[in-house]
Design a protein around this motif. Sequence first.
Motif, mmCIF file in Angstrom:
data_model
loop_
_atom_site.group_PDB
_atom_site.id
_atom_site.type_symbol
_atom_site.label_atom_id
_atom_site.label_comp_id
_atom_site.label_asym_id
_atom_site.label_seq_id
_atom_site.Cartn_x
_atom_site.Cartn_y
_atom_site.Cartn_z
ATOM 1 N N LEU A 53 33.674 -24.388 -29.333
ATOM 2 C CA LEU A 53 35.219 -23.994 -29.110
ATOM 3 C C LEU A 53 35.431 -22.906 -30.088
ATOM 4 O O LEU A 53 34.793 -22.686 -31.171
ATOM 5 C CB LEU A 53 36.093 -25.140 -29.477
ATOM 6 N N PRO A 54 36.401 -21.872 -29.890
ATOM 7 C CA PRO A 54 36.718 -20.986 -31.027
ATOM 8 C C PRO A 54 37.410 -21.561 -32.103
ATOM 9 O O PRO A 54 38.050 -22.384 -31.938
ATOM 10 C CB PRO A 54 37.955 -20.037 -29.970
ATOM 11 N N ASP A 55 36.954 -20.963 -33.266
ATOM 12 C CA ASP A 55 37.189 -21.452 -34.374
ATOM 13 C C ASP A 55 37.274 -20.317 -35.344
ATOM 14 O O ASP A 55 36.437 -19.407 -35.600
ATOM 15 C CB ASP A 55 36.442 -22.296 -34.730
ATOM 16 N N LEU A 56 38.576 -20.350 -36.379
ATOM 17 C CA LEU A 56 38.834 -19.295 -37.150
ATOM 18 C C LEU A 56 37.663 -19.304 -38.324
ATOM 19 O O LEU A 56 37.306 -18.278 -38.818
ATOM 20 C CB LEU A 56 40.322 -19.480 -37.607
ATOM 21 N N THR A 59 34.854 -17.835 -37.584
ATOM 22 C CA THR A 59 34.841 -16.360 -37.451
ATOM 23 C C THR A 59 34.728 -15.599 -39.007
ATOM 24 O O THR A 59 34.169 -14.580 -39.272
ATOM 25 C CB THR A 59 36.018 -15.687 -37.025
ATOM 26 N N TYR A 206 34.362 -28.375 -37.061
ATOM 27 C CA TYR A 206 35.611 -27.330 -36.852
ATOM 28 C C TYR A 206 36.486 -27.206 -37.938
ATOM 29 O O TYR A 206 36.643 -28.118 -38.764
ATOM 30 C CB TYR A 206 36.038 -27.532 -35.479
#
Length: 275
Positions: A53-56, A59, A206
């Motif tokens: 899943l996208p995760d700050l 990044t 996450y």
Amino acid sequence: KTKMAATGTLLKVLVFFVAAFVFTDVVSGICMWRMPKPSPGWPALANQTHPVLPDLGFTLIPYSDKSNLPTNFLLLLMGFTVLFAIFNKGNTLQIFCRFFLIDGVLLCFRSVTIISTSLNNPDPRCNECGSECPTTMAGCVWMTVRKFPFFSCGDMMFSGHTVHFVLCALVFQTYYKGSLAPAVKPVAWALAFLGMGSLLACRYHYSIDVLIAFGLTILVWGYYHFEASQVARGRPTLPWFGGCVVAAVEAGLAPARVAPAVAESTKPLLGLDAY
């Protein structure tokens, strides 16, 4: 007699903690068995893909393949915490009792949250497990219970490592009153934050898993110590919890000695000024 009573209380708390720890490991194994599995080693779901899943946090923090890094940070910080508690004359049993009780409560709650929803695993070791991964529930449970450093997949929400990082830092924040406090407390928190950062770098969790564990641990720690001070005054805010659980644990300790220092140290944590 007071020391014997406190030792007996600690033994009871340790039994509860060990039971909670084992129970959480068993639930983690069940989560591992039912998690989304893209690897050919999991034939039931071999044709499905489950991207991270996208995760700050992912990044901002580069990936690290040093998978033992979070465990090393945790062992280091816990080692310092244990030594501090042992040499903290007069408060040793109180620190251990409260630490392991709060830890056990949080582990029990974590057992509920990790089984409630299974998130896609960000840890490459889970996605590349291959033939080494057990395919039965019993096999997954046995893998999580016996392995050290601990390895499990599918138990995302929330981070158990973070709970321990924050609890260790809170021990220093709450109980260390020496002249080196302005230096020792920031170091303890720095190690805790480095440990939490390593969880993201190694893709153990996450960011949301870490953030929720961080906030929840501070809230439970602050609430317990506030409730302990209220019980010492005969005014528990929650009679079913403070009047039973907290009172039972604190009965064998020395609240009159510890509560004033604890009350002062927990005020800045939750903004609780009415003691």
